[in-house]
Write a protein that holds these residues in place. Structure first.
Motif: not given
Length: 403
Positions: A148-157, A217-232
């Protein structure tokens, strides 16, 4: 223990004060590489995972799977007699691994700063949620909290849905693996220096190193990744698609593989379509491309597509369930499932070792995990200390023989 070395760490003695998962996984990796691991547990209770399901004949298969091959000794570090045993063990061990909350070992008088004066060659590895420094140092942590704290939950699902925890305890497992790597590096250094090291492994630190492109991407562009399913998140097509009878995973990480895929599905025009002709265009238009590919894959079964695509060198696979995984011919050919004959639970099956090292044959079996305090008589005899009934008469004087 067998006479023949099991791996390149043969002769390395690990004093394992860990429990639950991150620490025991680290010491299991050390055992798989040949080390002798003595697991020190709380008297009367032992490792918490002894109570974790699933059970077989009343014993935890979970505990057995991550503590196979180790020996168990129950010690109360508040008890003077047990402290003497512990300190005798410290005289001959190479590595101490613990995953208590920071400060716990210091309260027992066994923090690294105290031990290094008496045991300068000792490699001391501490695994915790947040490490030995920083504002989170004293907070409790489990895998869920770190994900949760490390952002892993926020990018999976599922794409567009809420984040979810990964289906394995990645924060624990990766911290254990990183600790094993660091310990082995310290052992290598010690061959020349003769000095030990303090290794401070934080689950949150390790997970941060695993964030890969999301952090870039967060550092380079400011983009905060969100869940992408199985897609890269940046490579397309690199996803799970829908064939006639089920899901199929396909990974085209470059233009050549993409063009081979287009020919295979009979859609050669997609190769030159400006919306998809290069990696950036496919990334920008991934939604439309997925729709095109899903429609094309409906014409054949998963097995048909996998055979056709693999023949062209395109990475493709069915989406295996756990039932499929344990029957997979590649994993079975690689010895990734081993048998354990446990005296209490009977026959068990569990994961083998991913370490394949020349000169050390792969064994199809593993020794069982120990019962709590099972090795007490043997350890006391090795240390030339009196048996349990006389342990209050233990004295600190005298040098016991080598382990």
């Amino acid at each position: 223990m067998t006479d023949a070395p099991r791996g390149p760490l043969a002769g390395v003695r690990v004093l394992d004060l860990t429990r639950v998962l991150a620490g025991p996984y680290c010491t299991t990796l050390m055992w798989e590489l040949g080390a002798d691991v003595l697991k020190v547990e709380q008297p009367g209770h032992g490792d918490d995972t002894r109570a974790f399901p699933p059970f077989q004949k009343g014993e935890s298969v979970y505990f057995a799977s991550i503590n196979r091959g180790k020996r168990s000794l129950a010690l109360d570090l508040k008890n003077d007699a047990d402290r003497i045993v512990f300190e005798r063990l410290l005289e001959r061990c190479d590595v101490l691994v613990e995953n208590f909350r920071p400060g716990t070992m210091e309260r027992f008088g066994y923090g690294y700063d105290a031990l290094k004066q008496r045991f300068p060659a000792l490699i001391y590895a501490a695994i915790s949620g947040f490490g030995d420094t920083g504002p989170y140092r004293d907070l409790p942590a489990y895998d869920l909290i770190v994900q949760a704290l490390g952002g892993m939950i926020s990018i999976n699902g599922a794409e567009g849905g809420p984040g979810v925890r990964l289906g394995i305890s990645l924060a624990d497992l990766a911290a254990g693996a990183f600790a094993a790597i660091a310990i082995n590096a310290a052992l290598y250094e010690r061959r020349e220096s003769g000095r030990g090291r303090f290794i401070d492994i934080a689950m949150l630190d390790v997970q941060t190193m695993l964030l890969e492109s999301a952090l870039v991407r967060q550092f380079a562009t400011g983009e905060a990744q969100t869940p992408t399913g199985s897609r890269h998140p940046v490579i397309t097509p690199f996803d799970v698609f829908r064939a006639k009878d089920g899901p199929i995973a396909i990974a085209c990480a470059n233009d050549h593989l993409y063009r081979e895929l287009c020919d295979a599905i009979g859609r050669a025009e997609l190769k030159s379509d400006p919306h998809y002709e290069n990696a950036l265009a496919r990334y920008v238009n991934h939604v439309a491309l997925k729709a095109e590919l899903d429609a094309a894959f409906q014409s054949k079964t998963v097995a048909e597509w996998v055979a056709q695509l693999r023949a062209l060198g395109v990475p493709a696979a069915p989406v295996h369930t756990m039932t499929d995984v344990v029957q997979d011919p590649q994993l079975n050919a690689r010895g990734m499932f081993v048998d354990v004959d446990d005296p209490d639970m009977g026959k068990l099956k569990m994961a083998g070792s991913a370490f394949k090292i020349s000169g050390y044959p792969q064994s199809p079996t593993r020794p069982p995990a120990p019962n709590l305090d099972e090795a007490r008589a043997d350890v006391l005899a090795e240390l030339e200390l009196p048996p349990e009934a006389s342990r209050e008469r233990i004295r600190r004087d005298g040098k016991p023989p080598l382990w």
